[in-house]
Design an enzyme around this catalytic site. Structure first.
Site, PDB file in Angstrom:
ATOM      1  N   CYS A  43       0.754  -1.031   0.012  1.00  0.00           N
ATOM      2  CA  CYS A  43      -0.107   0.080   0.015  1.00  0.00           C
ATOM      3  C   CYS A  43       0.941   1.042  -0.076  1.00  0.00           C
ATOM      4  O   CYS A  43       2.064   1.123   0.615  1.00  0.00           O
ATOM      5  CB  CYS A  43      -0.857   0.173   1.367  1.00  0.00           C
ATOM      6  SG  CYS A  43      -2.042   1.457   1.355  1.00  0.00           S
ATOM      7  N   ASP A  45       0.547   3.900   1.721  1.00  0.00           N
ATOM      8  CA  ASP A  45       0.388   4.162   2.770  1.00  0.00           C
ATOM      9  C   ASP A  45       1.902   4.770   3.398  1.00  0.00           C
ATOM     10  O   ASP A  45       2.880   3.847   3.456  1.00  0.00           O
ATOM     11  CB  ASP A  45      -0.439   3.306   4.168  1.00  0.00           C
ATOM     12  CG  ASP A  45      -0.739   4.093   5.210  1.00  0.00           C
ATOM     13  OD1 ASP A  45       0.323   4.622   6.088  1.00  0.00           O
ATOM     14  OD2 ASP A  45      -1.784   4.095   5.660  1.00  0.00           O
ATOM     15  N   ARG A  47       2.949   4.893   6.174  1.00  0.00           N
ATOM     16  CA  ARG A  47       3.499   4.145   7.483  1.00  0.00           C
ATOM     17  C   ARG A  47       3.810   2.656   7.183  1.00  0.00           C
ATOM     18  O   ARG A  47       4.167   2.047   8.180  1.00  0.00           O
ATOM     19  CB  ARG A  47       2.262   4.221   8.577  1.00  0.00           C
ATOM     20  CG  ARG A  47       1.646   5.455   8.967  1.00  0.00           C
ATOM     21  CD  ARG A  47       0.459   5.744   9.563  1.00  0.00           C
ATOM     22  NE  ARG A  47      -0.524   5.094   8.632  1.00  0.00           N
ATOM     23  CZ  ARG A  47      -1.762   4.874   9.030  1.00  0.00           C
ATOM     24  NH1 ARG A  47      -2.291   5.311  10.264  1.00  0.00           N
ATOM     25  NH2 ARG A  47      -2.684   4.543   8.167  1.00  0.00           N
ATOM     26  N   HIS A  99      -2.211  -3.917   5.048  1.00  0.00           N
ATOM     27  CA  HIS A  99      -2.074  -3.411   6.345  1.00  0.00           C
ATOM     28  C   HIS A  99      -3.469  -3.172   6.997  1.00  0.00           C
ATOM     29  O   HIS A  99      -4.344  -2.816   6.306  1.00  0.00           O
ATOM     30  CB  HIS A  99      -1.102  -2.175   6.589  1.00  0.00           C
ATOM     31  CG  HIS A  99      -1.807  -0.866   5.975  1.00  0.00           C
ATOM     32  ND1 HIS A  99      -2.268   0.002   6.785  1.00  0.00           N
ATOM     33  CD2 HIS A  99      -1.729  -0.626   4.638  1.00  0.00           C
ATOM     34  CE1 HIS A  99      -2.688   0.832   5.802  1.00  0.00           C
ATOM     35  NE2 HIS A  99      -2.599   0.582   4.725  1.00  0.00           N
ATOM     36  N   CYS A 102      -6.253  -0.274   6.824  1.00  0.00           N
ATOM     37  CA  CYS A 102      -5.939   0.616   5.686  1.00  0.00           C
ATOM     38  C   CYS A 102      -7.227   1.286   4.940  1.00  0.00           C
ATOM     39  O   CYS A 102      -8.453   0.929   4.887  1.00  0.00           O
ATOM     40  CB  CYS A 102      -5.948  -0.738   4.334  1.00  0.00           C
ATOM     41  SG  CYS A 102      -5.391  -0.119   2.774  1.00  0.00           S
TER      42      CYS A 102
HETATM   43 CO    CO Z   1      -3.342   1.251   2.972  1.00  0.00          CO
END
Ligand code: CO
Length: 211
Positions: A43, A45, A47, A99, A102
């Site tokens: 992803c 993302d 993090r 994750h 999400c």
């Molecule tokens: Co995500």
């Protein structure tokens, strides 16, 4: 006052100097060739940084990231990365890492129109539809989302297996091994949720017989 982006450039210089101090050959070695063993589909993302959470170094993982770590069979970007990783780099493992928590999956479970991204999230809604019964009987919203996150990773692993790129490599080279993982933002731990070994059974509907 130093601005945020300038800090990135300063940090970069400090990092480059440090690398050479630790290993004088670091850049000269890496500038010639990359031979990663892994393709990571994760992803976007911020993090979930692939290298940090797996303790891997530059040169070790070939990375593709998009919203909600999707393998969409018409996505020319993903397919280009996949073909290059499998046929040229000859990766041994492909990891799809989702994750928990999400935002992409959460948005796909909701009903707000968000613009262009609606079309991307449609692919996740389709996964939800397939597993709707099992997901909807969970009475906690966060757990419902996390269940779909796991189902979604498993579906993307199957989407990889449906490509002629993976099927061809399975047939002629007995690789790559496919791994579906989910990373926990709360504890930093990756949970393996599914895997497919080279030659695994797939729905015959998606099997090519002339590769
Ligand atoms: Co995500």
């Amino acid at each position: 006052m130093i601005s945020t982006y300038e800090k990135l450039l300063l940090e970069n210089k400090a990092w480059a100097i440090e690398q050479v101090q630790i290993d004088p050959e670091f850049f000269s070695r890496l500038s010639h060739v990359q031979t990663p063993e892994f393709l990571w589909i994760g992803c976007s993302d911020s993090r979930v940084p692939a290298d940090k959470i797996t303790g891997t170094q530059p040169g070790e993982i070939f990375v593709h990231r998009n919203i909600a770590n999707m393998v969409v069979h018409t996505d020319i970007n993903l397919l280009s990365v996949l073909e290059y990783a499998v046929e040229i780099l000859k990766v041994k493992h492909i990891i799809v890492c989702g994750h928990y928590g999400c935002g992409g999956v959460k948005a796909a479970m909701g009903n707000h129109s968000l613009g262009i991204i609606n079309k991307w999230l449609r692919n996740i809604k389709d996964v939800y539809r397939i597993h709707r019964e099992e997901i909807d009987k969970i009475d906690n919203e966060e757990m419902r989302t996390n269940k779909l996150i796991e189902f979604n990773v498993a579906e993307q692993i199957m989407n990889l297996a449906k490509t002629s790129i993976v099927q061809k490599a399975w047939k002629h080279d007995q690789r790559p091994h496919l791994h579906g993982w989910v990373y926990g933002l709360n504890d930093g731990i990756i949970k393996p949720v599914c895997e497919m070994e080279p030659g695994s059974h797939i729905d015959p509907l998606y099997e090519y017989d002339n590769l």
